[in-house]
Scaffold this motif. Structure first.
Motif, mmCIF file in Angstrom:
data_model
loop_
_atom_site.group_PDB
_atom_site.id
_atom_site.type_symbol
_atom_site.label_atom_id
_atom_site.label_comp_id
_atom_site.label_asym_id
_atom_site.label_seq_id
_atom_site.Cartn_x
_atom_site.Cartn_y
_atom_site.Cartn_z
ATOM 1 N N LEU A 36 -1.184 14.133 8.476
ATOM 2 C CA LEU A 36 -0.822 13.724 7.113
ATOM 3 C C LEU A 36 0.605 13.189 7.079
ATOM 4 C CD1 LEU A 36 -2.401 16.545 4.938
ATOM 5 C CD2 LEU A 36 -2.857 14.088 4.730
ATOM 6 N N HIS A 37 1.507 13.872 7.754
ATOM 7 C CA HIS A 37 2.896 13.419 7.807
ATOM 8 C C HIS A 37 2.975 12.027 8.424
ATOM 9 C CE1 HIS A 37 7.125 13.389 9.296
ATOM 10 N NE2 HIS A 37 7.305 13.795 8.045
ATOM 11 N N THR A 38 2.252 11.810 9.505
ATOM 12 C CA THR A 38 2.226 10.493 10.152
ATOM 13 C C THR A 38 1.662 9.429 9.215
ATOM 14 O OG1 THR A 38 2.038 11.465 12.348
ATOM 15 C CG2 THR A 38 1.271 9.182 12.103
ATOM 16 N N LEU A 39 0.557 9.731 8.546
ATOM 17 C CA LEU A 39 -0.066 8.766 7.629
ATOM 18 C C LEU A 39 0.850 8.458 6.446
ATOM 19 C CD1 LEU A 39 -3.695 10.205 7.695
ATOM 20 C CD2 LEU A 39 -2.984 7.966 8.579
ATOM 21 N N ILE A 40 1.554 9.467 5.939
ATOM 22 C CA ILE A 40 2.494 9.239 4.835
ATOM 23 C C ILE A 40 3.595 8.284 5.287
ATOM 24 C CG2 ILE A 40 4.303 10.358 3.455
ATOM 25 C CD1 ILE A 40 2.308 12.795 3.283
ATOM 26 N N ARG A 41 4.085 8.459 6.488
ATOM 27 C CA ARG A 41 5.130 7.568 6.991
ATOM 28 C C ARG A 41 4.588 6.149 7.220
ATOM 29 N NH1 ARG A 41 9.859 9.316 7.712
ATOM 30 N NH2 ARG A 41 10.395 7.864 9.391
ATOM 31 N N GLU A 42 3.342 6.040 7.660
ATOM 32 C CA GLU A 42 2.716 4.715 7.794
ATOM 33 C C GLU A 42 2.606 4.041 6.429
ATOM 34 O OE1 GLU A 42 -1.028 4.891 9.911
ATOM 35 O OE2 GLU A 42 -0.124 6.017 11.562
ATOM 36 N N LEU A 43 2.214 4.806 5.413
ATOM 37 C CA LEU A 43 2.125 4.264 4.056
ATOM 38 C C LEU A 43 3.498 3.805 3.580
ATOM 39 C CD1 LEU A 43 0.840 3.713 1.279
ATOM 40 C CD2 LEU A 43 1.136 6.149 0.785
ATOM 41 N N ALA A 44 4.503 4.621 3.805
ATOM 42 C CA ALA A 44 5.861 4.259 3.378
ATOM 43 C C ALA A 44 6.326 2.971 4.064
ATOM 44 C CB ALA A 44 6.823 5.402 3.673
ATOM 45 N N GLU A 45 5.984 2.829 5.329
ATOM 46 C CA GLU A 45 6.347 1.603 6.038
ATOM 47 C C GLU A 45 5.610 0.401 5.444
ATOM 48 O OE1 GLU A 45 7.168 0.126 10.564
ATOM 49 O OE2 GLU A 45 5.690 1.714 10.279
ATOM 50 N N TYR A 46 4.320 0.563 5.144
ATOM 51 C CA TYR A 46 3.533 -0.505 4.517
ATOM 52 C C TYR A 46 4.139 -0.905 3.175
ATOM 53 C CZ TYR A 46 -0.332 -2.732 2.022
ATOM 54 O OH TYR A 46 -1.094 -3.600 1.277
ATOM 55 N N GLU A 47 4.634 0.090 2.436
ATOM 56 C CA GLU A 47 5.221 -0.176 1.116
ATOM 57 C C GLU A 47 6.689 -0.575 1.193
ATOM 58 O OE1 GLU A 47 4.311 3.164 -1.445
ATOM 59 O OE2 GLU A 47 2.240 2.481 -1.677
ATOM 60 N N LYS A 48 7.166 -0.806 2.409
ATOM 61 C CA LYS A 48 8.540 -1.262 2.644
ATOM 62 C C LYS A 48 9.565 -0.254 2.138
ATOM 63 C CE LYS A 48 6.947 -6.037 2.103
ATOM 64 N NZ LYS A 48 5.561 -5.797 1.941
ATOM 65 N N ASN A 82 3.155 -3.575 -7.969
ATOM 66 C CA ASN A 82 2.722 -4.850 -8.546
ATOM 67 C C ASN A 82 2.413 -5.908 -7.501
ATOM 68 O OD1 ASN A 82 2.970 -3.849 -11.153
ATOM 69 N ND2 ASN A 82 5.093 -4.504 -11.325
ATOM 70 N N TRP A 83 3.083 -5.864 -6.350
ATOM 71 C CA TRP A 83 2.854 -6.880 -5.317
ATOM 72 C C TRP A 83 1.622 -6.599 -4.471
ATOM 73 C CZ3 TRP A 83 2.555 -4.808 -0.555
ATOM 74 C CH2 TRP A 83 3.296 -3.663 -0.260
#
Length: 159
Positions: A13-25, A122-123
């Motif tokens: 979960l921690h890894t996936l959260i960080r992947e999401l944060a990277e995707y969201e810049k 929004n983007w």
């Protein structure tokens, strides 16, 4: 396959959260630690809940939904606020996102909750199109406000 997260899932979960944060810049804003996640999800007073999407063939985690309860004073019942929904890019289009949202909708219906809601950048037009294809509609009359860091501390220390 969708399943409820267990304490053993905290590292992924921690890894996936960080992947999401990277995707969201916004990777620098993702400061939650595995210990904080464990406490929030599995401590004596859980503040949040999580579901894991797994690849049907390998069982490998490919996404997650992290959510918590909110409350509608107008409806008089709880709802679910989806804090994060993420599916790894290589697994997108495989139905995992829809399966996660379907599971949360089932929880709402089974428990008599009145809403399932979330925010989207929004983007992020691919996600917006996906959500709208499921029947979700934007709440354009509302604007999200947030206090964090120095502004939060400043307000808290007002006489």
């Amino acid at each position: 396959m969708i399943r409820t997260a267990t304490p053993a899932d905290v590292p992924v979960l921690h890894t996936l959260i960080r992947e999401l944060a990277e995707y969201e810049k916004a990777l620098s804003e993702a400061r939650a630690t595995p210990d904080q996640l464990h406490e929030a999800l599995f401590g004596p007073h859980p503040a949040a809940y999580a579901h894991i999407a797994q690849d049907d063939t390998t069982g490998t985690p490919v996404g997650f939904a992290l959510w918590f309860l909110n409350f509608s004073t107008w409806r008089g019942v709880h709802g679910i606020y989806l804090e994060d929904l993420y599916v790894r890019p290589e697994a997108r289009g495989g139905g995992h996102g829809k399966a996660l949202l379907t599971e949360l909708a089932r929880i709402c219906v089974q428990r008599g909750y009145g809403r399932l809601e979330w925010s989207v950048l929004n983007w992020n037009t691919p996600s917006i199109a996906f959500y709208e294809s499921l029947g979700a509609r934007p709440q354009e009359e509302w604007t999200v406000y947030r206090l964090t860091d120095e502004a939060l501390t400043n307000l808290a220390t007002q006489p």
